[in-house]
Structures are given as structure tokens and as C-alpha cells.
Design a protein around this motif. Structure first.
Motif, PDB file in Angstrom:
ATOM      1  N   LEU A 192      15.071  40.400 -27.739  1.00  0.00           N
ATOM      2  CA  LEU A 192      16.300  40.765 -28.432  1.00  0.00           C
ATOM      3  C   LEU A 192      16.007  41.517 -29.719  1.00  0.00           C
ATOM      4  O   LEU A 192      15.094  41.160 -30.464  1.00  0.00           O
ATOM      5  CB  LEU A 192      17.107  39.495 -28.744  1.00  0.00           C
ATOM      6  CG  LEU A 192      17.505  38.658 -27.528  1.00  0.00           C
ATOM      7  CD1 LEU A 192      18.208  37.385 -27.984  1.00  0.00           C
ATOM      8  CD2 LEU A 192      18.395  39.446 -26.587  1.00  0.00           C
ATOM      9  N   LYS A 193      16.803  42.550 -29.966  1.00  0.00           N
ATOM     10  CA  LYS A 193      16.693  43.298 -31.211  1.00  0.00           C
ATOM     11  C   LYS A 193      17.718  42.767 -32.204  1.00  0.00           C
ATOM     12  O   LYS A 193      18.872  42.512 -31.858  1.00  0.00           O
ATOM     13  CB  LYS A 193      16.932  44.787 -30.968  1.00  0.00           C
ATOM     14  CG  LYS A 193      15.858  45.458 -30.125  1.00  0.00           C
ATOM     15  CD  LYS A 193      16.136  46.952 -29.963  1.00  0.00           C
ATOM     16  CE  LYS A 193      15.044  47.636 -29.156  1.00  0.00           C
ATOM     17  NZ  LYS A 193      15.314  49.094 -29.000  1.00  0.00           N
ATOM     18  N   TYR A 194      17.284  42.584 -33.438  1.00  0.00           N
ATOM     19  CA  TYR A 194      18.157  42.102 -34.499  1.00  0.00           C
ATOM     20  C   TYR A 194      18.203  43.128 -35.621  1.00  0.00           C
ATOM     21  O   TYR A 194      17.190  43.750 -35.946  1.00  0.00           O
ATOM     22  CB  TYR A 194      17.665  40.757 -35.048  1.00  0.00           C
ATOM     23  CG  TYR A 194      17.853  39.608 -34.093  1.00  0.00           C
ATOM     24  CD1 TYR A 194      18.968  38.781 -34.177  1.00  0.00           C
ATOM     25  CD2 TYR A 194      16.923  39.354 -33.088  1.00  0.00           C
ATOM     26  CE1 TYR A 194      19.146  37.723 -33.301  1.00  0.00           C
ATOM     27  CE2 TYR A 194      17.097  38.304 -32.196  1.00  0.00           C
ATOM     28  CZ  TYR A 194      18.213  37.495 -32.311  1.00  0.00           C
ATOM     29  OH  TYR A 194      18.382  36.452 -31.425  1.00  0.00           O
ATOM     30  N   VAL A 195      19.375  43.288 -36.197  1.00  0.00           N
ATOM     31  CA  VAL A 195      19.527  44.227 -37.306  1.00  0.00           C
ATOM     32  C   VAL A 195      19.307  43.496 -38.623  1.00  0.00           C
ATOM     33  O   VAL A 195      19.273  42.262 -38.683  1.00  0.00           O
ATOM     34  CB  VAL A 195      20.926  44.879 -37.297  1.00  0.00           C
ATOM     35  CG1 VAL A 195      21.131  45.666 -36.007  1.00  0.00           C
ATOM     36  CG2 VAL A 195      22.033  43.829 -37.458  1.00  0.00           C
ATOM     37  N   LEU A 196      19.131  44.249 -39.678  1.00  0.00           N
ATOM     38  CA  LEU A 196      18.873  43.709 -41.002  1.00  0.00           C
ATOM     39  C   LEU A 196      19.893  42.637 -41.387  1.00  0.00           C
ATOM     40  O   LEU A 196      21.096  42.825 -41.221  1.00  0.00           O
ATOM     41  CB  LEU A 196      18.925  44.855 -42.027  1.00  0.00           C
ATOM     42  CG  LEU A 196      18.658  44.508 -43.486  1.00  0.00           C
ATOM     43  CD1 LEU A 196      17.229  44.055 -43.680  1.00  0.00           C
ATOM     44  CD2 LEU A 196      18.969  45.719 -44.361  1.00  0.00           C
ATOM     45  N   LEU A 240      12.308  42.471 -33.615  1.00  0.00           N
ATOM     46  CA  LEU A 240      12.273  42.253 -32.176  1.00  0.00           C
ATOM     47  C   LEU A 240      11.793  40.830 -31.959  1.00  0.00           C
ATOM     48  O   LEU A 240      10.709  40.452 -32.425  1.00  0.00           O
ATOM     49  CB  LEU A 240      11.328  43.254 -31.512  1.00  0.00           C
ATOM     50  CG  LEU A 240      11.318  43.308 -29.980  1.00  0.00           C
ATOM     51  CD1 LEU A 240      12.678  43.773 -29.450  1.00  0.00           C
ATOM     52  CD2 LEU A 240      10.207  44.216 -29.493  1.00  0.00           C
ATOM     53  N   VAL A 241      12.604  40.038 -31.263  1.00  0.00           N
ATOM     54  CA  VAL A 241      12.336  38.605 -31.150  1.00  0.00           C
ATOM     55  C   VAL A 241      12.410  38.173 -29.693  1.00  0.00           C
ATOM     56  O   VAL A 241      13.389  38.457 -28.996  1.00  0.00           O
ATOM     57  CB  VAL A 241      13.353  37.789 -31.980  1.00  0.00           C
ATOM     58  CG1 VAL A 241      13.040  36.295 -31.889  1.00  0.00           C
ATOM     59  CG2 VAL A 241      13.355  38.252 -33.437  1.00  0.00           C
ATOM     60  N   ALA A 242      11.365  37.506 -29.230  1.00  0.00           N
ATOM     61  CA  ALA A 242      11.356  36.939 -27.880  1.00  0.00           C
ATOM     62  C   ALA A 242      11.799  35.484 -27.939  1.00  0.00           C
ATOM     63  O   ALA A 242      11.711  34.834 -28.993  1.00  0.00           O
ATOM     64  CB  ALA A 242       9.957  37.036 -27.274  1.00  0.00           C
ATOM     65  N   THR A 243      12.299  34.974 -26.841  1.00  0.00           N
ATOM     66  CA  THR A 243      12.682  33.571 -26.762  1.00  0.00           C
ATOM     67  C   THR A 243      12.011  32.922 -25.560  1.00  0.00           C
ATOM     68  O   THR A 243      11.807  33.564 -24.526  1.00  0.00           O
ATOM     69  CB  THR A 243      14.209  33.403 -26.629  1.00  0.00           C
ATOM     70  OG1 THR A 243      14.656  34.073 -25.450  1.00  0.00           O
ATOM     71  CG2 THR A 243      14.929  33.963 -27.842  1.00  0.00           C
TER      72      THR A 243
END
Length: 218
Positions: free
Chosen positions: A9-13, A79-82
């Protein structure tokens, strides 16, 4: 093997991964970008509790609790994996070396928090800032972040203030003192340690709480 999400997943500031009071979900793994753990006090002020860099795994055992006791927010685009907790449990049961590495990482997190508590309680303002700079610099080098030749440190003075229990004005004053001392400079999100020995001395820094082999500043 446990499987991370096929599409991390992409996360914004300044987007939250999870908030205080939420029921714990999957294990988060930072792939790119930085995040922080934080709490909001009743008066609206914020205390930052830790910084997370690429490779850091968030809250391995928090699933044992009913709800989160802090929030996690990205401080850069990330960018974060789960990994689902059942999958994480399975991989740790099957692969002892991975389980050991995860537990060591958790002990490092606890050691880092003890160091932060010591800073808040006993280190002077200049020692506190210098110590955090040493810690973040060494952690970044240890995980292979790029230096060009300076470390891109995405921390505003407000973030530093919320980490160190100081005002942004006081942080600015301390950074100026460290610059004038010839130890380091921090400007536009770029950390340059000019005199490693001097910064280590000012901070009284001993990296033993990180419990890992790392390359010295010098």
C-alpha cells in the motif's frame, strides 16, 4: 512462508497507518519512507515515541491487545507491506532464525525507548538533540539508506520538538549551537555530521542499546 500483500500500500504524507483505539490489524512492514509512533494528549499536543525506517516491522505482538495504545503515521510518502498475523505466527513457528531476528528487533525497539526516556529525564537539551542525531544516523546507515553524501533526514523542527519534549524555537536554537560548534548541520532535511568525534562526545553516545553490529560514525 507468510505472504505480504501482493500490492504493498502507498501512503501519502501524514497519513495514519493505524490510530490509537483501533483494533490491531496485520503486521506493517516499512518498505519505503519513514513513519513515527505518536500519542495525542488531551490538550492537543503530540508526543512522538519512535521513528520507523525501511525494514522496520510494526507491533509484532500488539495483536494480543484489544486496541492500539498509540498511533502510527507516515512522515514521508511511504510504501508499506502487510502480513496477516496468522501468517506471521506460522512463519515464526516454522523458522526459528526469523523468529529470533524478530524478537531481537523488538528488544532493540525497547532499548531505544529506554534511551529516549533517559534523554527526556536526564540529558541536557543539547545532549538530547545530539543523541537523537547520532541514533538516527547510525540506524539509517545500518539499513543501507543512501547518503549523497549527507543523510536525507525528513524531520522538520516541529517533528524534532515533538520527539524531544522541546519547543520548535528551542530546537532551532540547539541546532544553531551544534552548527557553530562544528559538530553537525541540519538544513532542508539534510543531516551532515561534520565532526563525528565531537558529536559523539557532546551526546555521550553509546550505541550498545541498539544491540547490533553497526558502523561507527567515524
Amino acid at each position: 512462508m507468510a505472504k505480504a500483500t501482493s500490492n504493498p500500500l502507498k501512503y501519502v504524507l501524514r497519513e495514519d497507518l493505524i490510530r490509537e483505539g483501533d483494533r490491531p490489524g496485520p503486521v506493517f512492514i516499512m518498505l519505503e519512507g519513514w513513519a513515527c509512533r505518536y500519542k495525542i494528549l488531551p490538550n492537543g499536543t503530540r508526543q512522538i515515541l519512535a521513528y520507523l525506517m525501511p525494514g522496520d516491522c510494526c507491533d509484532l505482538n500488539i495483536g494480543l491487545l484489544d486496541e492500539m495504545d498509540h498511533s502510527i503515521q507516515v512522515i514521508t510518502p511511504a510504501l508499506v507491506a502487510t502480513v496477516e498475523r496468522t501468517d506471521m505466527d506460522a512463519i515464526m513457528d516454522k523458522h526459528r532464525s526469523i523468529a529470533k531476528a524478530m524478537y531481537i528487533a523488538q528488544l532493540v525497539d525497547e532499548g531505544t525507548m529506554r534511551s529516549w526516556i533517559t534523554s527526556m529525564g536526564r540529558r541536557t537539551s543539547v545532549e538530547r538533540v545530539a543523541h537523537l542525531m547520532c541514533e538516527l544516523y547510525l540506524r539509517a546507515r545500518n539499513v543501507g539508506l543512501e547518503f549523497e553524501p549527507e543523510l536525507q533526514l525528513p524531520l522538520t523542527q516541529l517533528l524534532l520538538a515533538d520527539s524531544l519534549g522541546m519547543t520548535a524555537v528551542h530546537v532551532n536554537r540547539i541546532l544553531k549551537m551544534l552548527r557553530l560548534s562544528g559538530a553537525m548541520t541540519l538544513k532542508r532535511g539534510s543531516l551532515n555530521i561534520v565532526d563525528p568525534a565531537k558529536l559523539l562526545q557532546i551526546a555521550g553516545f553509546d550505541e550498545n542499546y541498539l544491540h547490533r553490529k553497526i558502523r561507527r560514525l567515524a
